[in-house]
Write a protein that holds these residues in place. Structure first.
Motif, PDB file in Angstrom:
ATOM      1  N   PRO A 174       0.800  -1.226   0.000  1.00 40.93           N
ATOM      2  CA  PRO A 174       0.000   0.000   0.000  1.00 40.93           C
ATOM      3  C   PRO A 174       0.834   1.279   0.000  1.00 40.93           C
ATOM      4  O   PRO A 174       0.434   2.282  -0.612  1.00 40.93           O
ATOM      5  N   CYS A 223       2.554  -2.814  12.220  1.00 41.70           N
ATOM      6  CA  CYS A 223       3.077  -2.281  10.960  1.00 41.70           C
ATOM      7  C   CYS A 223       3.259  -0.770  11.103  1.00 41.70           C
ATOM      8  O   CYS A 223       2.319  -0.049  11.450  1.00 41.70           O
ATOM      9  N   CYS A 237      -2.534   3.684   6.578  1.00 41.36           N
ATOM     10  CA  CYS A 237      -2.926   2.683   5.580  1.00 41.36           C
ATOM     11  C   CYS A 237      -4.442   2.506   5.528  1.00 41.36           C
ATOM     12  O   CYS A 237      -5.075   2.230   6.553  1.00 41.36           O
ATOM     13  N   PHE A 251      -5.991   0.066   4.485  1.00 40.23           N
ATOM     14  CA  PHE A 251      -6.346  -1.353   4.648  1.00 40.23           C
ATOM     15  C   PHE A 251      -6.007  -1.874   6.041  1.00 40.23           C
ATOM     16  O   PHE A 251      -6.075  -3.087   6.275  1.00 40.23           O
ATOM     17  N   ALA A 252      -5.634  -0.977   6.960  1.00 38.86           N
ATOM     18  CA  ALA A 252      -5.155  -1.432   8.275  1.00 38.86           C
ATOM     19  C   ALA A 252      -6.239  -2.193   9.041  1.00 38.86           C
ATOM     20  O   ALA A 252      -7.399  -1.787   9.071  1.00 38.86           O
ATOM     21  N   PRO A 303       4.365  -7.121  10.234  1.00 44.04           N
ATOM     22  CA  PRO A 303       4.329  -8.115   9.147  1.00 44.04           C
ATOM     23  C   PRO A 303       5.728  -8.609   8.808  1.00 44.04           C
ATOM     24  O   PRO A 303       6.718  -7.911   9.026  1.00 44.04           O
ATOM     25  N   CYS A 318       3.784  -7.078   4.281  1.00 47.99           N
ATOM     26  CA  CYS A 318       2.418  -6.596   4.504  1.00 47.99           C
ATOM     27  C   CYS A 318       1.522  -7.782   4.847  1.00 47.99           C
ATOM     28  O   CYS A 318       1.604  -8.825   4.202  1.00 47.99           O
ATOM     29  N   HIS A 319       0.641  -7.599   5.848  1.00 50.66           N
ATOM     30  CA  HIS A 319      -0.261  -8.680   6.242  1.00 50.66           C
ATOM     31  C   HIS A 319      -1.269  -9.051   5.156  1.00 50.66           C
ATOM     32  O   HIS A 319      -1.856 -10.130   5.210  1.00 50.66           O
ATOM     33  N   LEU A 320      -1.501  -8.158   4.187  1.00 50.29           N
ATOM     34  CA  LEU A 320      -2.464  -8.481   3.131  1.00 50.29           C
ATOM     35  C   LEU A 320      -2.038  -9.732   2.356  1.00 50.29           C
ATOM     36  O   LEU A 320      -2.847 -10.350   1.691  1.00 50.29           O
TER      37      LEU A 320
HETATM   38 FE1  SF4 Z   1      -1.471  -1.729   5.595  1.00 47.74          FE
HETATM   39 FE2  SF4 Z   1      -0.208  -4.008   5.088  1.00 47.74          FE
HETATM   40 FE3  SF4 Z   1       0.680  -2.433   7.023  1.00 47.74          FE
HETATM   41 FE4  SF4 Z   1      -1.598  -3.747   7.312  1.00 47.74          FE
HETATM   42  S1  SF4 Z   1       0.441  -4.654   7.140  1.00 47.74           S
HETATM   43  S2  SF4 Z   1      -1.209  -1.588   7.796  1.00 47.74           S
HETATM   44  S3  SF4 Z   1      -2.421  -3.711   5.257  1.00 47.74           S
HETATM   45  S4  SF4 Z   1       0.630  -1.954   4.877  1.00 47.74           S
END
Ligand code: SF4
Length: 323
Positions: free
Chosen positions: A247, A284, A290, A292-293, A302, A314-316
């Protein structure tokens, strides 16, 4: 391609403030990367992301707090003998951001370019002038500049002198700290083209520090995206630019000028600023900005997920992940 440099779990903390109110700045947070032979790796990030600190650690202007740095597979110790330090600085050269202050205004171009030959004892004294003229020609200048002072040169010409000075010792790695950011847009491309030609002709590798994603795409084989002292995504330049996964990389891409469209950049919907490096967010480091958090992002850092030619933190992507 063999690795020129291998950096593993690099950390740098600075202590700031007075004793009673001492704060710890977490400038570099456990990053790892390698630079391959003849490769240009761009470190891209906003101000305060830590990219310049990485260059200064590799150039030994800053001491690392912890972590391993290997050059040609040989561990670089925290402390070196003077002879080893000199040899290291010969192999690893630095080009500065500001061509206006990186050259001593009181010295002629000849004097400035003669210093590396004398310090490193590269050739007999009667060969220095000839070698300097050769290196000037390599960077697109001629012997008419030898007697000039830095203020008589344009910004682009001064940066060419900075490149010539670095190149004169035949380094294996050049650390280029925002070498084009203070130059006119029309000159930037010339300097990047020169650096790429030098890479090909002299088999040099570069760590190219920049906040300019488009410039990184132009010059670099691979790009590492830095944020709050961490690398969040690293991979092939074209993959990162054409199809960013992280992201934050998407944010940087959306904020980059699009010269072909003539439009102002459109930022994706994020809020907040780069975090305070004395008080990093939990989980993170990008989660406060973010879109998408999730709760997981706020509580857990992550790990890297590896794809072909690219890694993303990233956890996504925990389950293979949708982009
Ligand atoms: Fe965003 Fe990915 Fe960080 Fe989660 S791990 S806050 S989705 S960048």
């Amino acid at each position: 391609m063999n690795d020129i440099v291998q950096v593993e779990n690099l950390n740098k903390v600075f202590k700031i403030g007075k004793l009673s109110k001492m704060k710890t700045v977490h400038a570099i947070n456990n990053i790892s990367f390698e630079i391959k032979n003849n490769e240009i790796l761009a470190l891209v990030g906003e101000s305060g992301s830590g990219k310049t600190t990485v260059a200064r650690i590799l150039s030994r202007l800053y001491k690392r707090t912890s972590g391993s740095i290997k050059v040609f597979n040989k561990e670089i110790p925290m402390k070196m003998s003077k002879a080893d330090e000199l040899e290291y600085r010969k192999n690893v050269q630095l080009i500065f951001q500001d061509p206006f202050s990186s050259l001593n205004p009181l010295h002629s171009i000849y004097y400035i370019l003669s210093r590396p030959y004398k310090i490193h004892n590269l050739c007999p004294n009667n060969k220095i002038r000839e070698n300097i003229i050769n290196i000037l020609n390599t960077v697109g200048l001629s012997d008419e500049y030898l007697d000039k002072l830095p203020h008589e040169l344009s910004g682009g010409q001064r940066q060419r002198i900075g490149i010539a000075r670095a190149l004169s010792v035949n380094p294996k790695l050049i650390l280029a700290d925002e070498p084009t950011s203070m130059l006119d847009v029309s000159i930037r491309l010339d300097i990047m083209n020169l650096m790429m030609k030098i890479r090909d002709d002299f088999n040099v590798s570069y760590l190219f520090i920049t906040h300019d994603l488009a410039g990184a795409h132009y010059i670099a084989d691979r790009i590492a995206i830095m944020y709050a002292g961490d690398i969040l995504e690293i991979g092939n330049s074209s993959d990162i630019i054409n199809d960013p996964f992280h992201p934050y990389t998407k944010l940087l891409k959306s904020a980059a000028p699009k010269p072909e469209s003539g439009l102002k950049p459109e930022r994706i919907d994020t809020k907040g600023e780069i975090p305070d490096l004395t008080d990093l967010p939990s989980g993170c480091s990008f989660h406060p900005r973010c879109p998408f958090a999730s709760d997981l992002c706020r509580s857990s850092s992550p790990s890297f997920h590896h794809f072909e030619h690219r890694s993303v933190k990233c956890h996504l992507f925990n389950n293979g992940g949708a982009k």
